[in-house]
Scaffold this motif. Sequence first.
Motif: not given
Length: 256
Positions: A101-123
């Motif tokens: 559970t800890l690993i899945i939550d940790a990886v998903n959090l970082i993936y969400e961060d990357r997704n937000k970062k890419f969106y911010e870059i594009i905008e």
Amino acid sequence: MKLCSSHEVGYLHNYVFFIKKQENYLGFISFIHYLYKVSKKIIFFIIKFKYSYMDQRERILRTTYDLLAQFGITSVTMDLIAKECGISKRTLYELFSDKNTLIIDAVNLIYEDRNKKFYEIIETSPNEMISMLRIYTTARDFISGVCQSFFIDMERLYPKVAKNYKELENTHIARFVKIIDKGKEEGVFCEGVNSDIVATLYILQFQNIKKSQELFLSRYSSVEIFDNIFLNFVRGMSTQRGLEIMADFFNDKKNK
């Protein structure tokens, strides 16, 4: 001798009743004010506890991911995570039921961060060539901070997370298609480029970085492989104007 008339007694009785009523009213107001102050403290405590809990949980998730990226999934234990976070193992298990559970939550959090970062870059980028190059820089930083065994362990031990990552890559394909199409309108990418084919091939090449040890027998680092894939990919579809923007981008980075 009569001390007070019946009229005066009635007046005194009404006055005393009025005073008691006022006292009761003031007492009630004081009680309401007391409840208000207490409720404010309770609400403040709940909010503080909530954010403290969230801050601690997020801090643990980010520390966990850093450990996973550095050592790989199989090498990281709950004892190591608790130690690095400065908490007891018991506290860790109170927040996360198990390592999975800890690993899945940790990886998903970082993936969400990357997704937000890419969106911010594009905008926020002034043109699509800059968007592409900022995404490259962000992805390069990500790759340079992750050991090869992380990707191997992820696909082998956590197929659901790996599947989510592939779905995220499909989202990236759609974004790259939009970037390339808009870049063609801006004159930074060649008109003859098929955006869908190029974007899909790029993502497929990016996936091969995870298997770079098998492909190149560890002769090259993941970052070196990524640089050759991405930069040649972008140069190949760029116009002269796009190449000039690209050169200026890297010159500015060198001078900083």
